[in-house]
Design a protein around this motif. Structure first.
Motif, PDB file in Angstrom:
ATOM      1  N   UNK A  80       0.826  -1.207   0.000  1.00  9.63           N
ATOM      2  CA  UNK A  80       0.000   0.000   0.000  1.00  9.63           C
ATOM      3  C   UNK A  80       0.858   1.254   0.000  1.00  9.63           C
ATOM      4  N   UNK A  81       1.929   1.244   0.801  1.00 10.73           N
ATOM      5  CA  UNK A  81       2.791   2.426   0.889  1.00 10.73           C
ATOM      6  C   UNK A  81       3.504   2.663  -0.432  1.00 10.73           C
ATOM      7  N   UNK A  82       4.093   1.621  -1.021  1.00  8.40           N
ATOM      8  CA  UNK A  82       4.807   1.795  -2.284  1.00  8.40           C
ATOM      9  C   UNK A  82       3.876   2.193  -3.421  1.00  8.40           C
ATOM     10  N   UNK A  83       2.615   1.778  -3.344  1.00  9.73           N
ATOM     11  CA  UNK A  83       1.651   2.098  -4.398  1.00  9.73           C
ATOM     12  C   UNK A  83       1.160   3.537  -4.332  1.00  9.73           C
ATOM     13  N   UNK A  84       1.329   4.178  -3.198  1.00 11.41           N
ATOM     14  CA  UNK A  84       0.763   5.517  -3.014  1.00 11.41           C
ATOM     15  C   UNK A  84       1.790   6.587  -2.671  1.00 11.41           C
ATOM     16  N   UNK A  85       3.044   6.193  -2.404  1.00  8.93           N
ATOM     17  CA  UNK A  85       4.060   7.164  -2.001  1.00  8.93           C
ATOM     18  C   UNK A  85       5.326   6.995  -2.828  1.00  8.93           C
ATOM     19  N   UNK A  86       6.040   8.081  -2.984  1.00 16.89           N
ATOM     20  CA  UNK A  86       7.349   8.043  -3.619  1.00 16.89           C
ATOM     21  C   UNK A  86       8.323   7.310  -2.699  1.00 16.89           C
ATOM     22  N   UNK A  87       9.009   6.307  -3.230  1.00 20.78           N
ATOM     23  CA  UNK A  87       9.955   5.541  -2.425  1.00 20.78           C
ATOM     24  C   UNK A  87      11.093   6.369  -1.872  1.00 20.78           C
ATOM     25  N   UNK A  88      11.332   7.553  -2.453  1.00 25.88           N
ATOM     26  CA  UNK A  88      12.403   8.431  -1.975  1.00 25.88           C
ATOM     27  C   UNK A  88      11.910   9.438  -0.940  1.00 25.88           C
ATOM     28  N   UNK A  89      10.621   9.402  -0.630  1.00 28.30           N
ATOM     29  CA  UNK A  89      10.076  10.330   0.362  1.00 28.30           C
ATOM     30  C   UNK A  89      10.686  10.050   1.728  1.00 28.30           C
ATOM     31  N   UNK A  90      10.807  11.093   2.534  1.00 36.02           N
ATOM     32  CA  UNK A  90      11.337  10.971   3.888  1.00 36.02           C
ATOM     33  C   UNK A  90      10.404  11.673   4.872  1.00 36.02           C
ATOM     34  N   UNK A  91      10.334  11.165   6.087  1.00 39.19           N
ATOM     35  CA  UNK A  91       9.685  11.896   7.171  1.00 39.19           C
ATOM     36  C   UNK A  91      10.581  13.083   7.534  1.00 39.19           C
ATOM     37  N   UNK A  92       9.963  14.214   7.834  1.00 35.93           N
ATOM     38  CA  UNK A  92      10.737  15.375   8.277  1.00 35.93           C
ATOM     39  C   UNK A  92      10.231  15.843   9.641  1.00 35.93           C
ATOM     40  N   UNK A  93      11.178  16.177  10.507  1.00 41.74           N
ATOM     41  CA  UNK A  93      10.859  16.655  11.859  1.00 41.74           C
ATOM     42  C   UNK A  93      11.527  18.010  12.051  1.00 41.74           C
ATOM     43  N   UNK A  94      10.791  19.115  11.850  1.00 47.03           N
ATOM     44  CA  UNK A  94      11.384  20.444  12.017  1.00 47.03           C
ATOM     45  C   UNK A  94      11.472  20.843  13.489  1.00 47.03           C
ATOM     46  N   UNK A  95      12.477  21.651  13.791  1.00 48.78           N
ATOM     47  CA  UNK A  95      12.662  22.177  15.142  1.00 48.78           C
ATOM     48  C   UNK A  95      12.620  23.697  15.051  1.00 48.78           C
ATOM     49  N   UNK A  96      11.702  24.307  15.800  1.00 51.78           N
ATOM     50  CA  UNK A  96      11.479  25.750  15.720  1.00 51.78           C
ATOM     51  C   UNK A  96      11.828  26.436  17.035  1.00 51.78           C
ATOM     52  N   UNK A  97      12.357  27.642  16.935  1.00 53.07           N
ATOM     53  CA  UNK A  97      12.408  28.560  18.070  1.00 53.07           C
ATOM     54  C   UNK A  97      11.117  29.358  18.025  1.00 53.07           C
ATOM     55  N   UNK A  98      10.298  29.196  19.029  1.00 55.09           N
ATOM     56  CA  UNK A  98       8.990  29.866  19.065  1.00 55.09           C
ATOM     57  C   UNK A  98       9.054  31.006  20.067  1.00 55.09           C
ATOM     58  N   UNK A  99       9.093  32.211  19.555  1.00 57.08           N
ATOM     59  CA  UNK A  99       9.216  33.383  20.411  1.00 57.08           C
ATOM     60  C   UNK A  99      10.319  34.297  19.910  1.00 57.08           C
ATOM     61  N   UNK A 100      10.605  35.312  20.678  1.00 58.41           N
ATOM     62  CA  UNK A 100      11.597  36.319  20.286  1.00 58.41           C
ATOM     63  C   UNK A 100      13.005  35.868  20.671  1.00 58.41           C
TER      64      UNK A 100
END
Length: 458
Positions: A80-100
């Protein structure tokens, strides 16, 4: 829409449907299971071997019987995953500074926005290790030396995390039964030592209740509970074992704070309501979808399989949403799903129900897609890889059979392909054995002999 994702013509779908109907009609022809084995009930066994080149059934016993597939379910999730997603796709986890950010001080919180990536700091992907240290290094490069706020682990509205309700209590204690969360860390496992009560990695907020009593040591934990209960006598030499982590987000936060402190970056540990300003500090990326699928198929990793199932759901979607989308996909493939039961992506639930006919249709259809080679490459090979390393080793089928295994108490299953010398599929193979009481090694030996009888001369 799923129909726009799958590049199949109506003619191909009709051929798949007609072929599946042909396989179903062959049940009467191959009705008798050819082996009478003590401890195996032929009425709880399904075998379907299909010759792709001759377009004919080699063997069919109970092909339309719906049985528990165990970890063979991972081959369905991966398809199911290979049929619907690009095999080169990656999960991304961004890290933000929230505030001044004023000078070297962040007047706000550091937010790690997790998305269900099951691979963060996994020992199975050594090239991707160093999550906490990478965040600390990025914060230092940004010039921040003081966080006047807290470290926040966001999960983007990741719905109904943890373990499916149909998983057994006896399973959820152990690494193979660990839950899938919005934030996953170090394979969601911990090493717990007694009597000290230490956990590695640390899991703030998780407790150990030592209740004593006579008898041998027993550790337990209820579904979705963050308390381990220890009964019985702790050995004088102590006790140490690896268990499922019920709160990996707490471990992630603890280790990120420690990494920041090692860099000389202080954290006030008081949650602030900052100005609505966000600054991207760092982005963690996972291995590719293809790499994750190969790893989980070869090692039979339940948590990663659950993560890949959940990746089928839209943002904020539930496990049920992912399963519904997967079921629609098989319907679009032209495969009968009327009695199909999918409870999870890993196969750990005993409520799952697949038939050999369903799996054969799926395996055949995957060969008609543009990801056929990628899909076949996910399966471990007999005598060579992972859970298949010792199966058919030293026989004429070593390296020529690529199958996903599945085993539970009383269950032994296989599903996949036979390959020619160039690695191209020549047959599909499905063997589902439920409810056996014989020794597992004997069951696997009989299955191996059956495959050698039917396929070794091809």
């Amino acid at each position: 829409m799923i129909k726009t994702i799958i590049s199949l013509s109506g003619d191909i779908l009709r051929r798949v449907f007609l072929t599946c109907a042909f396989i179903a009609s062959a049940v009467a022809t191959y009705a008798a299971f050819p082996y009478q084995i003590k401890g195996i009930d032929p009425e709880k066994v399904a075998v379907l071997i299909y010759d792709l080149q001759a377009d004919s059934v080699v063997m069919d016993h109970n092909g339309s019987l719906w049985l528990v597939p165990a970890s063979v379910m991972k081959s369905v999730t991966s398809a199911a995953v290979l049929s619907t997603q690009d095999g080169e796709r990656r999960f991304t986890t961004p890290v933000f500074a929230q505030g001044e950010i004023a000078g070297s001080t962040l007047r706000g919180n550091l937010v790690i926005e997790c998305c269900g990536d099951p691979t963060i700091e996994s020992r199975h992907f050594p090239d991707n290790l160093g999550f906490a240290d990478s965040i600390a290094a990025a914060v230092a490069r940004s010039g921040i030396s003081n966080i006047a706020g807290d470290i926040m682990i966001g999960t983007g509205g990741f719905a109904n995390p943890g373990t499916p309700a149909s998983w057994l209590k006896e399973d959820i204690l152990w690494p193979y039964g660990t839950g899938l969360y919005g934030a996953n860390y170090k394979d969601n496992t911990i090493k717990m030592s007694l009597p000290s009560g230490t956990m590695e990695p640390a899991v703030p907020g998780t407790t150990i209740s030592k209740q004593g009593g006579k008898g041998g040591l027993k550790v337990s934990r209820d579904l979705d509970s963050r308390q381990f209960v220890v009964t019985g006598t702790i050995p004088r030499r102590g006790h140490s074992d690896t268990y499922a982590n019920p709160n990996p987000a707490a471990s992630m936060k603890h280790e990120v704070v420690a990494a920041l402190q090692r860099r000389g970056i202080s954290v006030s540990a008081g949650k602030l309501t900052p100005e609505p300003t966000t600054t991207l500090i760092y982005t963690h990326t996972s291995p590719t979808v293809r790499e994750i699928l190969r790893s989980l198929m070869v090692r039979s990793d339940n948590m990663m399989a659950e993560g890949m199932l959940r990746s089928l759901a839209p943002a904020g979607g539930t496990r049920a949403d992912a399963i519904e989308r997967e079921s629609f996909l098989w319907e679009d493939f032209g495969i009968d799903t009327d009695r199909l039961v999918i409870e999870d992506g890993s196969g750990l639930s005993r409520a799952n129900r697949l038939s050999a006919l369903f799996l054969t249709g799926l395996y055949r259809q995957m060969l008609q897609t543009g990801v056929a080679a990628d899909y076949v490459a996910l399966f471990p090979r007999a005598g060579m890889d992972g859970t298949m390393k010792n199966f058919l080793r030293g026989t004429a089928l070593e390296g020529r059979v690529a199958m996903k295994t599945g085993s539970m108490r009383g269950i032994q299953c296989f599903g996949g392909y036979m390959l020619d010398k160039d690695g191209c599929p020549t047959h599909t193979i499905v063997v589902l054995v439920n409810g056996f009481t014989a020794d597992r090694a004997a069951v696997k030996n009989h299955i191996a002999n059956m495959l050698l009888d039917r396929l070794a001369t091809n």
